[in-house]
Motif scaffolding. Structure first.
Motif, PDB file in Angstrom:
ATOM      1  N   GLU A  55       7.331   9.746  -5.671  1.00 21.40           N
ATOM      2  CA  GLU A  55       6.800   9.854  -7.028  1.00 21.40           C
ATOM      3  C   GLU A  55       7.926  10.232  -7.976  1.00 21.40           C
ATOM      4  O   GLU A  55       8.896  10.896  -7.585  1.00 21.40           O
ATOM      5  N   SER A 100       3.005   9.064  -9.944  1.00 25.33           N
ATOM      6  CA  SER A 100       3.405   7.651  -9.910  1.00 25.33           C
ATOM      7  C   SER A 100       4.914   7.515 -10.103  1.00 25.33           C
ATOM      8  O   SER A 100       5.636   8.510 -10.234  1.00 25.33           O
ATOM      9  N   LYS A 160       0.848  -1.187   0.000  1.00 25.48           N
ATOM     10  CA  LYS A 160       0.000   0.000   0.000  1.00 25.48           C
ATOM     11  C   LYS A 160       0.881   1.234   0.000  1.00 25.48           C
ATOM     12  O   LYS A 160       2.012   1.208   0.481  1.00 25.48           O
ATOM     13  N   GLY A 161       0.359   2.314  -0.533  1.00 27.88           N
ATOM     14  CA  GLY A 161       1.124   3.546  -0.578  1.00 27.88           C
ATOM     15  C   GLY A 161       0.423   4.608  -1.395  1.00 27.88           C
ATOM     16  O   GLY A 161      -0.581   4.351  -2.064  1.00 27.88           O
ATOM     17  N   GLU A 162       0.956   5.796  -1.352  1.00 27.06           N
ATOM     18  CA  GLU A 162       0.344   6.924  -2.052  1.00 27.06           C
ATOM     19  C   GLU A 162       0.699   6.961  -3.525  1.00 27.06           C
ATOM     20  O   GLU A 162      -0.086   7.415  -4.363  1.00 27.06           O
ATOM     21  N   HIS A 163       1.873   6.434  -3.882  1.00 21.86           N
ATOM     22  CA  HIS A 163       2.378   6.554  -5.242  1.00 21.86           C
ATOM     23  C   HIS A 163       2.465   5.188  -5.920  1.00 21.86           C
ATOM     24  O   HIS A 163       3.322   4.362  -5.564  1.00 21.86           O
ATOM     25  N   GLN A 207       7.057   5.166  -1.768  1.00 20.38           N
ATOM     26  CA  GLN A 207       6.914   6.375  -0.971  1.00 20.38           C
ATOM     27  C   GLN A 207       7.261   7.626  -1.767  1.00 20.38           C
ATOM     28  O   GLN A 207       7.017   8.739  -1.306  1.00 20.38           O
TER      29      GLN A 207
END
Length: 373
Positions: A46, A72, A28-31, A44
């Motif tokens: 981009e 991304s 899981k992660g933001e980017h 972690q």
């Protein structure tokens, strides 16, 4: 449209890579992180906040390009092309596709391409409005191609559904419902091909000797253009020549594709089948179309894959003896032929859809070429 200005590809974009490895990915992660098959994990960091073009630079699919979403990143086997401020990202994508970078790959074991090699290629540059107009037109063509491919897939599923409806949806049910015989008693022998020394390219003329690649069988339809030219006519074995009516099965392939089976509906001749392919001919009391669908695409095809074994996970092998002894369901010939007639009528519709798709692909190729006009 005004004639474009020519410039180097590196004038329109900036090439970037990362050192991200598969084992570095987060669940899981933001980017999101892109690999050759799409998003494969998260990071972690981009690479770029806005959409950019990604090119597969190493391994399978080398040269394939697509657009990644902003925010991304990419694996180290990928190449990012960041469009400069005066460049539309979708235009850059189609421009890269028109270069056909995969044809310029190097490396015998792991194919690869490098930005510093193709960044100097001359490419056309239009105003940004013209870039967007070109990209919009090409996208409409791609949408039509995708629609046609969806129709073809629907026809393929229709044949599979009809098979299940007529003969059953489980191996045990099929064997209990119909008379059964060993496969060896349903065909005139199971023959192995031969693999001579080949060139690295397909034959350039129909009468040139060549040998089939496994990809000629992998789609479920016989694709004779998937071949490798044989350097010498003396290396060609006439007894291993592919003929109309042959049933060809991949005896050695990846676990997913081993057992792929096709019926040769037509051939231009001078084509051999390799030693990793079996050839069979249905006996008079078994319909070839029924047999190919039973072995290659029906629920019963799982029984074929169960026969495969091998020390390497990447390649599985089917024993000729085990295949010959495999017990298969043999419904009455009248029912087999009823199914075959249905499948052949659907195949005519598929051929029409394929023809339209080819025309659209040719139009897309010409449209990509007109970027250079």
């Amino acid at each position: 449209m005004k004639a474009p200005k020519l410039c180097q590809l590196k004038d329109l974009c900036i090439g970037k890579t990362t050192g991200i490895r598969q084992k570095d990915l987060l669940v899981k992660g933001e980017h999101p992180v892109y690999g050759a098959s799409g998003i494969v994990g998260f990071s972690q960091r981009e690479l770029h906040p806005k959409p950019y073009v990604v090119v597969v630079k190493d391994g399978a699919g080398v040269g394939r390009a697509f657009v990644a979403e902003g925010g991304s990143s990419i694996l180290g086997t990928m190449q990012a092309l960041i469009p400069k401020g005066n460049v539309d990202c979708r235009y850059l994508l189609y421009l890269v596709k028109s270069l056909r970078l995969g044809s310029e790959r190097s490396g015998a074991t792991i194919p690869h391409i490098y930005f510093n090699k193709y960044s100097h290629k001359l490419v056309p540059y239009y105003s940004k409005d013209h870039q967007k107009a070109i990209a919009d037109s090409l996208r409409q063509i791609e949408l039509l191609i995708e629609k046609r491919c969806g129709q073809r897939n629907g026809l393929y599923r229709l044949v599979q559904s009809r098979f299940i409806e007529m003969f059953g949806d489980h191996c045990a049910e099929m064997r209990s419902r119909w008379d059964c015989r060993p496969l060896g008693a349903c065909v005139h022998g199971i023959e192995t091909g031969k693999s001579p020394v080949c060139e690295g390219c397909p034959r350039s003329a129909p009468d040139m000797p060549a040998v089939l690649k496994l990809s000629a069988l992998s789609s479920g339809r016989y694709l004779e253009k998937e071949n490798k030219a044989i350097g010498s006519q003396l290396a060609f074995s006439p007894e291993k020549e592919v003929r109309t009516g042959d049933i060809l099965m991949a005896r050695k392939n990846t676990p997913e594709l081993v057992g792929s089976c096709v019926l040769v509906d037509r051939t231009e001749g001078s084509m051999m089948f390799p030693d990793i392919v079996f050839r069979m001919h249905a006996r008079d009391d078994v319909d070839a179309v029924y047999l190919v669908n039973l072995l290659g695409s029906s629920p019963f095809s799982k029984e074929i894959k169960k026969l495969a074994h091998g020390a390497q996970k990447s390649m599985s092998n089917i024993s000729k003896t085990h295949l010959s002894h495999l017990i298969i369901p043999t419904p009455p010939l009248s029912l087999q032929r009823e199914f075959a007639a249905f499948a052949e009528s659907v195949d005519k519709s598929q051929e029409a859809a394929r023809r339209v798709s080819r025309e659209l692909l040719n139009f897309l190729a010409k449209s990509l070429y007109t970027i250079w006009a």
